[in-house]
Design an enzyme around this catalytic site. Structure first.
Site, PDB file in Angstrom:
ATOM      1  CG  HIS A 183      -1.740   1.166   1.461  1.00 47.93           C
ATOM      2  ND1 HIS A 183      -2.751   1.561   0.614  1.00 47.93           N
ATOM      3  CD2 HIS A 183      -1.733   2.087   2.459  1.00 47.93           C
ATOM      4  CE1 HIS A 183      -3.318   2.659   1.082  1.00 47.93           C
ATOM      5  NE2 HIS A 183      -2.718   3.002   2.197  1.00 47.93           N
TER       6      HIS A 183
HETATM    7  C1  HEM Z   1       2.396   5.152   6.802  1.00 49.91           C
HETATM    8  C2  HEM Z   1       1.496   4.429   6.247  1.00 49.91           C
HETATM    9  C3  HEM Z   1       0.529   4.817   5.167  1.00 49.91           C
HETATM   10  C4  HEM Z   1       0.652   5.670   4.096  1.00 49.91           C
HETATM   11  C5  HEM Z   1       1.886   6.487   3.686  1.00 49.91           C
HETATM   12  C6  HEM Z   1      -0.603   5.659   3.383  1.00 49.91           C
HETATM   13  C7  HEM Z   1      -0.893   6.395   2.268  1.00 49.91           C
HETATM   14  C8  HEM Z   1      -2.128   6.462   1.654  1.00 49.91           C
HETATM   15  C9  HEM Z   1      -2.471   7.321   0.560  1.00 49.91           C
HETATM   16  C10 HEM Z   1      -1.524   8.291  -0.117  1.00 49.91           C
HETATM   17  C11 HEM Z   1      -3.757   7.100   0.233  1.00 49.91           C
HETATM   18  C12 HEM Z   1      -4.569   7.770  -0.883  1.00 49.91           C
HETATM   19  C13 HEM Z   1      -4.665   6.862  -2.094  1.00 49.91           C
HETATM   20  C14 HEM Z   1      -5.622   7.390  -3.123  1.00 49.91           C
HETATM   21  O1  HEM Z   1      -6.478   8.190  -2.792  1.00 49.91           O
HETATM   22  O2  HEM Z   1      -5.554   6.955  -4.294  1.00 49.91           O
HETATM   23  C15 HEM Z   1      -4.269   6.102   1.137  1.00 49.91           C
HETATM   24  C16 HEM Z   1      -5.559   5.598   1.119  1.00 49.91           C
HETATM   25  C17 HEM Z   1      -6.041   4.648   1.991  1.00 49.91           C
HETATM   26  N1  HEM Z   1      -5.327   4.017   2.990  1.00 49.91           N
HETATM   27 FE1  HEM Z   1      -3.390   4.401   3.516  1.00 49.91          FE
HETATM   28  N2  HEM Z   1      -1.451   4.784   4.019  1.00 49.91           N
HETATM   29  C18 HEM Z   1      -0.803   4.264   5.116  1.00 49.91           C
HETATM   30  C19 HEM Z   1      -1.300   3.336   6.016  1.00 49.91           C
HETATM   31  C20 HEM Z   1      -2.561   2.775   5.957  1.00 49.91           C
HETATM   32  C21 HEM Z   1      -3.055   1.737   6.862  1.00 49.91           C
HETATM   33  C22 HEM Z   1      -2.261   1.127   8.001  1.00 49.91           C
HETATM   34  C23 HEM Z   1      -4.318   1.440   6.460  1.00 49.91           C
HETATM   35  C24 HEM Z   1      -5.305   0.413   7.012  1.00 49.91           C
HETATM   36  C25 HEM Z   1      -5.032  -0.533   7.829  1.00 49.91           C
HETATM   37  C26 HEM Z   1      -4.630   2.282   5.322  1.00 49.91           C
HETATM   38  C27 HEM Z   1      -5.828   2.284   4.657  1.00 49.91           C
HETATM   39  C28 HEM Z   1      -6.161   3.108   3.614  1.00 49.91           C
HETATM   40  C29 HEM Z   1      -7.465   3.138   2.976  1.00 49.91           C
HETATM   41  C30 HEM Z   1      -8.668   2.257   3.344  1.00 49.91           C
HETATM   42  C31 HEM Z   1      -7.387   4.115   1.967  1.00 49.91           C
HETATM   43  C32 HEM Z   1      -8.499   4.521   1.006  1.00 49.91           C
HETATM   44  C33 HEM Z   1      -8.237   3.780  -0.290  1.00 49.91           C
HETATM   45  C34 HEM Z   1      -9.032   2.537  -0.440  1.00 49.91           C
HETATM   46  O3  HEM Z   1     -10.175   2.446   0.017  1.00 49.91           O
HETATM   47  O4  HEM Z   1      -8.498   1.593  -1.068  1.00 49.91           O
HETATM   48  N3  HEM Z   1      -3.555   3.075   5.049  1.00 49.91           N
HETATM   49  N4  HEM Z   1      -3.258   5.722   2.000  1.00 49.91           N
END
Ligand code: HEM
Length: 225
Positions: A183
């Site tokens: 991710h």
């Molecule tokens: C340092 C760690 C993380 C970074 C740098 C990060 C970064 C991002 C970014 C940039 C997005 C936007 C993507 C887009 O809009 O296209 C996003 C969306 C998301 N992230 Fe993270 N993330 C991190 C950790 C996590 C963790 C630990 C979880 C869940 C356990 C998580 C769950 C999600 C979800 C559910 C979305 C919405 C996209 C979707 O529904 O598929 N993230 N993240």
């Protein structure tokens, strides 16, 4: 779409980048609490996982504190994930275009071939796979975690059940860390994505290139979630 930048009648100067709203402040706070708790969980969990990593307990004030705090961070992660799930599950429902996108994964990985891909909504198939696998893994982690949370639930489960739960918990944690690395790697690899979660906005060019159907829907009046 960000009204400040592109609403009809706005004072838009040629050359100004078009900016598109992708996440609300509440969604971003929810996301970063979840992200921080996963990092802390991974560190405290690894500290308890193997003697060679025991030094990591120093980050949490020693072995006993790490053991006490780890499950509570897990509870924060669980509720953080519930919040993300309720916000985004609809947008992650599988569609026919996701199969097409996956079948053309070679074009996804070579940037010059992007025009061969179907128009993507708010999330592509890769993001959806991360979403659903992470959701399932969190359920496995919290369930197995409760079985081995001796302090509160010790009397309710047999030794046999707890032994199985330890194995399931460790296995699910390793897979969850791998999914999380995927991710983060994807968020960094697709340039311009990080600002979606830091500022809540992306450029119009990014949206047109990677999530064209979503951009078209947004222009049609759908709000950011
Ligand atoms: C340092 C760690 C993380 C970074 C740098 C990060 C970064 C991002 C970014 C940039 C997005 C936007 C993507 C887009 O809009 O296209 C996003 C969306 C998301 N992230 Fe993270 N993330 C991190 C950790 C996590 C963790 C630990 C979880 C869940 C356990 C998580 C769950 C999600 C979800 C559910 C979305 C919405 C996209 C979707 O529904 O598929 N993230 N993240």
């Amino acid at each position: 779409m960000s009204s400040r930048d592109v609403a009809p009648g706005d004072d838009v100067h040629p050359g100004d980048p078009v900016v598109v709203d992708r996440y609300t402040t509440a969604a971003r706070i929810n996301h970063w609490i979840t992200a921080a708790s996963l990092v802390l969980l991974a560190l405290s969990g690894l500290a308890l996982f193997h003697p060679s990593l025991f030094w990591l307990t120093g980050l949490f004030g020693g072995g006993a504190n790490t053991r006490m705090i780890h499950p509570w961070i897990g509870v924060v992660l669980f509720f953080g994930c519930c919040g993300l799930f309720l916000r985004f599950w609809r947008l992650n429902l599988w569609e026919h275009t996701d199969n097409v996108w996956l079948a053309k994964i070679r074009d996804v990985l070579s940037p010059s071939h992007e025009e061969n891909l179907p128009e993507v909504g708010k999330y592509n198939a890769g993001q959806k796979l991360v979403f659903w696998s992470m959701s399932a893994l969190i359920i496995v982690l919290i369930t197995s975690g409760i079985v081995i949370w001796d302090q509160y639930f010790g009397p309710y489960f047999s030794i046999e059940q707890r032994r199985i739960a330890v194995l399931v918990h460790a296995g699910a944690a390793v897979i969850a860390i791998c999914v999380w690395i995927t991710h983060v790697y994807a968020a960094i690899w697709v340039r311009g994505t990080i600002s979606a979660m830091t500022r809540g906005k992306v450029t119009g060019g990014w949206a047109w290139r990677h999530h064209r159907r979503w951009l078209k829907e947004l222009v049609g009046g759908k709000p950011a979630r």
